[in-house]
Design a protein around this motif. Structure first.
Motif, short mmCIF file in Angstrom:
data_model
loop_
_atom_site.label_atom_id
_atom_site.label_comp_id
_atom_site.label_asym_id
_atom_site.label_seq_id
_atom_site.Cartn_x
_atom_site.Cartn_y
_atom_site.Cartn_z
N GLU A 214 0.85 -1.19 0.00
CA GLU A 214 0.00 0.00 0.00
C GLU A 214 0.88 1.24 0.00
N ARG A 215 0.45 2.25 -0.71
CA ARG A 215 1.20 3.51 -0.74
C ARG A 215 0.32 4.62 -0.18
N LEU A 216 0.98 5.64 0.37
CA LEU A 216 0.26 6.70 1.07
C LEU A 216 0.97 8.03 0.87
N LEU A 217 0.20 9.05 0.54
CA LEU A 217 0.69 10.42 0.50
C LEU A 217 -0.15 11.24 1.46
N GLU A 218 0.52 11.85 2.44
CA GLU A 218 -0.13 12.74 3.39
C GLU A 218 0.47 14.14 3.24
N THR A 219 -0.35 15.17 3.45
CA THR A 219 0.14 16.54 3.32
C THR A 219 -0.14 17.32 4.60
N ALA A 220 0.72 18.29 4.86
CA ALA A 220 0.50 19.27 5.92
C ALA A 220 0.50 20.65 5.27
N VAL A 221 -0.32 21.55 5.80
CA VAL A 221 -0.42 22.89 5.22
C VAL A 221 0.10 23.93 6.20
N ALA A 222 0.47 25.07 5.66
CA ALA A 222 0.94 26.18 6.48
C ALA A 222 -0.23 26.81 7.22
N THR A 223 -0.02 27.17 8.49
CA THR A 223 -1.03 27.90 9.26
C THR A 223 -0.70 29.39 9.33
N ALA A 224 0.49 29.74 8.87
CA ALA A 224 0.94 31.14 8.78
C ALA A 224 1.96 31.18 7.64
#
Length: 358
Positions: A214-224
């Motif tokens: 299984e493959r997985l891509l997770e992202t985080a975004v800027a809060t500032a």
């Protein structure tokens, strides 16, 4: 006997490969392929900002194939099987960090035909995929019995990676999460990481038919707003990504390879960080006994230093270049890290020369 080497491409890895070739006591740089017309017809030293080498660049595959050389260090951004086949058929061994680490039967068959036609060898290696996701975990697995889990993972600040066009336009940092998930990076990484998992599980004796990947891509975004070499990452836009490939036997996870790239540790949602050990390459083998360690010395002290010269890129290039003498001596065909003898570095030229004095 000195081994004549051609460098293919002068991006971040290619630049360091040239330096490694020039410093290696058994190798001689005799050719260099470049991507753009602007770099063509110049001394490699002028292109890379180093002293003149006497080697003139070309962007012609035919001209590269015509050069009298023993090997090619092939490091474009994206591999082209037709180029690699042509290089092999021209009688040149090929070492590359962009593919053929542990190819499937059909990929092996096609490249074996080219290798055997000219009596040469193709070897894929490097860092990640490569040493971190294959070689180190398997070497350390020899120190355990009853292995149940193996992991090789990179955790890095992507602000220290000196290819802003790649970070922005291919990795899709600074874009929306939807753009990152729909971008090309997951597919570009997919083949190499799957090959790493296959090599690990094959070497551990787990039948391929019983494994689910299984493959997985997770992202985080800027809060500032986050300042970066590709410009300001605005709130709500991608400032972190995790790419994982996991191998399962039933419900048990038996191996993981992957990478975490962050635009620093501040102002992220989710609140990802590098952990107490900071940026590093993790190796983990669970068995009796466990083996767990991290390599942190391949990351720069500061992002500015990384943009100037990234130690992880040097390690990637060195692993490939140090493999060249072994690959030149190997049997024709596709040869993986499981097939070749141990790859080592060489001492500094000054040490070798001093030791040779009567």
């Amino acid at each position: 006997m000195t081994i004549k080497v051609i460098q293919w491409a002068t991006g971040s890895v290619g630049r360091e490969s040239v330096d490694c070739i020039l410093d290696h006591p058994d190798l001689e740089l005799v050719g260099c392929w470049v991507h753009s017309a602007e770099k063509t017809g110049k001394d490699v030293g002028e292109v890379l900002g180093i002293p003149a080498t006497g080697v003139i660049t070309t962007n012609s595959l035919d001209e590269i194939c015509a050069i009298d050389a023993d090997a090619v260090m092939y490091s474009p951004l994206v591999p082209n099987p037709k180029e690699v086949s042509a290089l092999l058929r021209s009688g040149k061994n090929v070492v590359t960090p962009v593919g053929w680490f542990y190819p499937d039967d059909e990929q092996t068959r096609r490249m074996n035909e080219a290798c055997e036609a000219a009596g040469v060898t193709l070897h894929g290696t490097g860092m990640d995929p490569g040493a971190i996701t294959e070689v180190f975990p398997l070497i350390m697995s020899a120190m355990s019995k009853n292995v149940t889990f193996v992991r090789g993972e990179e955790i890095s600040d992507i602000r220290g990676y000196g290819s802003p066009d790649v970070v922005r336009d291919i990795m899709m940092f600074g874009g929306t999460p939807e753009e990152a998930v729909g971008g090309p990076m997951l597919d570009l990484l997919d083949s190499g990481y799957r090959q790493s998992l296959n090599m690990i599980t094959d070497a551990l004796g787990i039948k391929r038919e019983g494994i689910r990947i299984e493959r997985l891509l997770e992202t985080a975004v800027a809060t500032a707003p986050i300042e970066s070499p590709i410009g300001t990452i605005e709130p709500g836009h991608v400032a972190g990504q995790r790419f994982y490939w996991d191998a399962y036997v039933g419900h048990a996870k038996v191996a993981r390879v992957g990478v975490t790239w962050l635009m620093g540790e501040e102002n992220l949602e989710p609140a990802w960080d590098f952990g107490e050990q900071g940026e590093r390459f993790d190796i983990e083998v669970r068995g009796t006994p466990d083996t767990v360690f991290a390599v942190s010395s391949w990351h720069p002290e500061t992002n500015h230093e990384g943009l100037d010269r990234n130690l992880g890129i040097i390690a990637t290039a060195a692993h490939c270049v140090n493999a060249i003498p072994v690959v030149v001596e190997a049997a024709p065909g596709v040869q993986t890290s499981l097939d070749l003898p141990m790859i080592t570095g060489r001492a500094h030229k000054d040490l070798i020369a001093a030791a040779a004095q009567p």
